[in-house]
Write an enzyme that holds these catalytic residues in place. Structure first.
Site, PDB file in Angstrom:
ATOM      1  N   HIS A 415       0.821  -1.209   0.000  1.00 28.80           N
ATOM      2  CA  HIS A 415       0.000   0.000   0.000  1.00 28.80           C
ATOM      3  C   HIS A 415       0.854   1.258   0.000  1.00 28.80           C
ATOM      4  CE1 HIS A 415      -3.922  -2.010   1.622  1.00 28.80           C
ATOM      5  NE2 HIS A 415      -3.710  -2.240   0.352  1.00 28.80           N
ATOM      6  N   ARG A 558      -7.698  -4.767 -19.515  1.00 18.95           N
ATOM      7  CA  ARG A 558      -7.316  -6.173 -19.345  1.00 18.95           C
ATOM      8  C   ARG A 558      -8.187  -6.772 -18.249  1.00 18.95           C
ATOM      9  NH1 ARG A 558      -1.323  -7.556 -17.432  1.00 18.95           N
ATOM     10  NH2 ARG A 558      -2.153  -6.870 -15.429  1.00 18.95           N
ATOM     11  N   ASN A 680       7.036  -8.895 -19.971  1.00 12.60           N
ATOM     12  CA  ASN A 680       7.597  -9.365 -18.703  1.00 12.60           C
ATOM     13  C   ASN A 680       7.456 -10.878 -18.553  1.00 12.60           C
ATOM     14  OD1 ASN A 680       8.023  -6.677 -18.246  1.00 12.60           O
ATOM     15  ND2 ASN A 680       6.495  -6.450 -16.648  1.00 12.60           N
ATOM     16  N   ASP A 681       6.223 -11.370 -18.691  1.00 14.28           N
ATOM     17  CA  ASP A 681       6.021 -12.813 -18.551  1.00 14.28           C
ATOM     18  C   ASP A 681       6.585 -13.580 -19.734  1.00 14.28           C
ATOM     19  OD1 ASP A 681       4.789 -13.553 -16.070  1.00 14.28           O
ATOM     20  OD2 ASP A 681       3.028 -12.413 -16.681  1.00 14.28           O
ATOM     21  N   ARG A 691      11.751 -13.803 -13.120  1.00 15.47           N
ATOM     22  CA  ARG A 691      12.211 -12.417 -13.152  1.00 15.47           C
ATOM     23  C   ARG A 691      12.256 -11.786 -11.770  1.00 15.47           C
ATOM     24  NH1 ARG A 691       7.329  -8.995 -13.833  1.00 15.47           N
ATOM     25  NH2 ARG A 691       5.524 -10.353 -14.050  1.00 15.47           N
ATOM     26  N   CYS A 728       3.335  -4.083 -24.194  1.00 16.07           N
ATOM     27  CA  CYS A 728       3.327  -3.395 -22.902  1.00 16.07           C
ATOM     28  C   CYS A 728       4.211  -4.190 -21.945  1.00 16.07           C
ATOM     29  CB  CYS A 728       1.909  -3.252 -22.362  1.00 16.07           C
ATOM     30  SG  CYS A 728       1.006  -4.797 -22.263  1.00 16.07           S
TER      31      CYS A 728
END
Length: 801
Positions: A415, A558, A680-681, A691, A728
């Site tokens: 947070h 998404r 990224n994935d 990663r 992205c």
């Protein structure tokens, strides 16, 4: 496997099995000081039959308090303390070990072991049972200690005759200061009450050490660095570069009195302090600048729910009944909570520990400094140092003076990190030993971009970083001038630059940056900061605000991408051994179709009269996309039958993150309206390298020829079929990597908003056709990376990186 026979709840309420909303489970709202706080509202009970359980603990604490008033050396006091504890708990041995530099536990005092072993016996952390207690920061009660696999015999102590052992860590502010241990000759099963009593005594010892009543052989407050320059590594949680003076977050919290004279007086102090704290949190939520934080306000709403938890207050009350002052009771419960949470594997739940730490510290401030702490003496340029932070704690500091935050713990979804991003404050987390290495006022350089912290740097280093910050500011001014310029290459080719977003507060950056649209809106973040699953109405309201604030610019939504490292606090389930490749994203959506259908329904309603772009994550084969699209079609048909207004057009796409899908591209491209590569994935699956693992983080490069060849193939096939393609992920946010993507055939990139200006600057200085002609020949090279080739090309062609 999906169970197609499971009935689907199709109403607008949260799916069956979702928990009761927190508001229905919490007590009435915070008490106000306009009337006397009611103990019942805090779940503080009157004395009952349990009071006798604490009598022995209170007696021992009072004896220890009286002992500390006597004159004598620190060693004499420690010798008397171990004798007193041994007598009270009926043990043949009581020993105190203190943690020394180098993670070594030194025997400082004992009753029962050989006296010559004092200051001679040393154990490394994790060595022996005492070392295990320190390593785990948890108590160990053993009826036959010599059979424990960690038992380590020290001949100089004479402990071979003792069979049972109870050891508890001496903890303060999350840091292990030492170990308190008792031993018995016979086999003994130590009770929970005895364990708790010894933990209370250990807490008293921690305060005595910290307060100087018992001086250790060396100054433990000087920090592990001893004034020397140090370089510490960490994890970038929010990018940026800053310098300033260190402000340790625990500054000002000193518990001077641990043992209570009158438990009822302490209970009254607790009631008043809790009521004041709740009122202060409400005042914080009412602040104008907090109201403007939009979705980030939900973080504070969840935080307020913690403050109204009866169980937490009830445990503090029980600690007061054991003989502690209100402030010492709060500290004890914080120590116990840390110990419990250390066992939790769920990353989201572990992050909520920082919220409880925040509340505990806030309550301590109300108990110890009811008028509020004066912050006027804090530096103009502050670097906040903490083990962890809650979201409200960050807001206690003047954002105009706060240059950076460095945490010993922390994670990207904490947070406090969400709040720091909203305030544009650089954050480094997982910076080991920062709390014990830094002192108030130390000069600190925070280089979040390169994941490093420099403590007490020399003048030359400070000047160098000051120059870097000045250059960064100059470039930011230059980037600002590109806001209204189109992202067109020097040979006239238009590139689409979009931002990634996940909360309402990100939307203004769409317009400030001059981006074309939102290429990725992560819908899961609002789900993660709530305490219950949001229904269709709540989701519709949120998505409507996003669409309205986008002011006609396209937004790609998404669908829910949870699971893996993104855990919802209200969903219970088994923990995957490999979360990145476990049950997540579209797999959850298809296995729990009510969840996905409700989100689709909300998106359709929010986009009425406008274009809707919806994207499914983590698709592994074409059949999964077909199933997801079928759910979308069912919701469109449902809305049409009910005469609900629909979007003018619905465009459907997916994120390409799983390499298996690359081999089905010909069939897939016939079915989708657009495709977005999740770099990224896709990168971590391509190299089979986590990663998030620091040992692998820099082992492989996104500019490796094999990975670029994969991206080049995807772009070629998409362009041949005239299917809109974007990327992205982190790769799109760096100028050199973005240049390589354009060379591979990508014409649309999505990135964090601050990256738009530097990427646009690169695009406008790039002649694209020569790069696209040259790059295919490089893709056949056996090199580990093409980074040096691309850098040389950029220098020769005067591409502005």
């Amino acid at each position: 496997m999906r169970d197609s026979t499971t009935p689907e709840p199709l109403g607008d309420k949260p799916p069956a099995g979702a928990p009761v909303p927190v508001e229905e489970r919490l007590p009435p709202g915070p008490q106000r000081l306009t009337k006397t706080p009611d103990p019942k509202s805090l779940d503080i009970k009157a004395h009952d039959g349990r009071a006798h359980e604490w009598a022995g603990s209170r007696r021992l604490l009072r004896l220890l308090r009286d002992l500390m008033k006597e004159r004598g050396s620190s060693q004499a006091k420690l010798d008397n303390i171990v004798k007193l504890i041994a007598q009270d708990i009926v043990a043949e041995v009581c020993s105190i070990y203190v943690l020394r530099p180098g993670d070594v536990l030194e025997l400082f005092a004992t009753m029962g072991l050989k006296p010559e072993a004092v200051h001679q016996t040393r154990l490394h952390v994790e060595e022996g049972i005492v070392g295990q207690v320190a390593a785990l920061a948890l108590p160990l009660a053993l009826s036959d200690a010599q059979k424990h696999p960690n038992f380590a015999y020290r001949p100089e102590t004479g402990e071979e005759i003792y069979q049972s052992l109870l050891g508890v860590p001496i903890l303060r502010a999350g840091r292990v200061l030492g170990v308190l241990a008792v031993q018995n000759v016979t086999s003994r099963n130590y009770t929970d009450e005895e364990v708790e009593a010894l933990e209370t005594v250990a807490m008293l010892l921690a305060e005595l050490f910290a307060g100087g009543e018992i001086a250790l052989l060396e100054d433990e407050t000087a920090g592990a660095g001893g004034g020397r320059p140090m370089r510490l590594d960490g994890l970038m949680l929010n990018e940026g570069l800053a310098t300033g003076q260190a402000v340790p977050h625990t500054r000002g919290i000193v518990i001077s009195q641990v043992i209570a004279d009158d438990p009822e007086v302490e209970r009254g102090r607790l009631i008043t302090a809790v009521a004041e704290m709740r009122g202060a949190i409400d005042s914080l939520l009412a602040r104008a600048d907090i109201a403007e934080l939009g979705e980030h306000r939900e973080v504070l709403e969840v935080y307020r729910m913690f403050a109204e938890d009866r169980g937490w207050i009830g445990r503090i009350d029980e600690a007061i009944l054991s003989g502690l002052t209100a402030e010492a009771a709060v500290e004890k419960i914080q120590v116990a909570t840390r110990a419990r949470m250390a066992k939790v594997k769920d990353p989201y739940l572990k992050e909520r520990l920082s919220d409880l730490e925040d509340l505990g510290n806030r309550l301590l401030h109300h108990l110890l400094d009811p008028e509020g702490t004066d912050t006027q003496d804090l530096p103009e340029d502050m670097v906040l140092i903490a083990r962890n932070l809650g979201p409200a704690e960050l807001l206690d500091y003047d954002a105009e003076r706060l240059r950076a935050v460095v945490l010993e713990e922390g994670s990207p979804t904490a947070h406090v990190v969400i709040m720091a991003r909203a305030l544009n404050i650089p954050v480094i987390g997982r910076c080991r030993d920062i709390v014990t290495s830094v002192r108030f006022g130390d000069q600190v350089v925070v280089d979040a971009d390169n994941e490093q912290v420099l403590l007490r740097p020399n003048e030359e280093v400070q000047e160098s970083f000051s120059s870097m910050i000045a250059e960064r500011d100059r470039r930011q001014e230059m980037f600002a001038a590109t806001r209204d310029l189109p992202p067109v290459t020097s040979d006239g080719q238009r590139v689409s630059l979009n931002i990634n977003a996940g909360l309402l507060i990100d939307i203004p950056h769409l317009h400030d940056s001059g981006a074309d649209g939102i290429g990725l809106y992560r819908t899961e973040i609002p789900f993660m900061v709530r305490d219950t699953f949001p229904g269709v109405t709540a989701q519709t309201e949120l998505y409507s605000r996003i669409v309205e604030q986008a002011e006609g610019k396209p937004v790609v939504f998404r669908t829910l991408d949870v699971g893996g490292d993104k855990v919802l606090p209200y969903w219970q389930g088994e923990v995957d051994e490999n979360p990145a490749m476990g049950w997540r994203a579209i797999q959850i959506g298809l296995d729990r179709p009510a969840v996905l259908r409700q989100q689709i329904r909300a998106l359709l309603r929010a986009s009425e009269g406008r274009e809707l772009r919806i994207m499914f994550p983590m698709i592994s084969d074409v059949a999964e996309f077909d199933d997801a699209r079928a759910l979308l079609e069912r919701e469109i048909e449902r809305a049409a039958k009910k005469d609900e207004k629909l979007p003018t057009v619905v465009k459907v796409g997916l994120m390409l993150e799983v390499p298996s899908l690359v081999w089905q591209l010909p069939a897939l491209l016939e079915k989708v309206d657009f495709l977005s590569v999740g770099s990224n994935d896709l990168f971590q699956f391509h190299f089979a390298a986590d990663r998030g693992n620091p040992r692998l983080a820099r082992r492989y490069d996104v500019l490796a020829p094999g990975f670029l060849k994969l991206l080049h193939s995807v772009a070629s096939q998409a362009n041949d079929k005239d299917v809109s393609l974007s990327l992205c992920g982190d790769m799109a946010s760096h100028p050199l990597e973005a240049m390589a993507l354009l060379g591979c055939g990508f014409e649309s990139l999505s990135m964090p908003a601050p990256s738009i200006a530097p990427i646009k600057t690169m695009v406008r200085s790039l002649k694209l056709d020569p790069l696209r002609d040259l790059l295919p020949s490089w893709l056949e090279l056996p090199d580990h990376s093409l980074r040096s080739h691309l850098k040389s090309y950029a220098e020769e062609q005067k591409v502005d990186l």
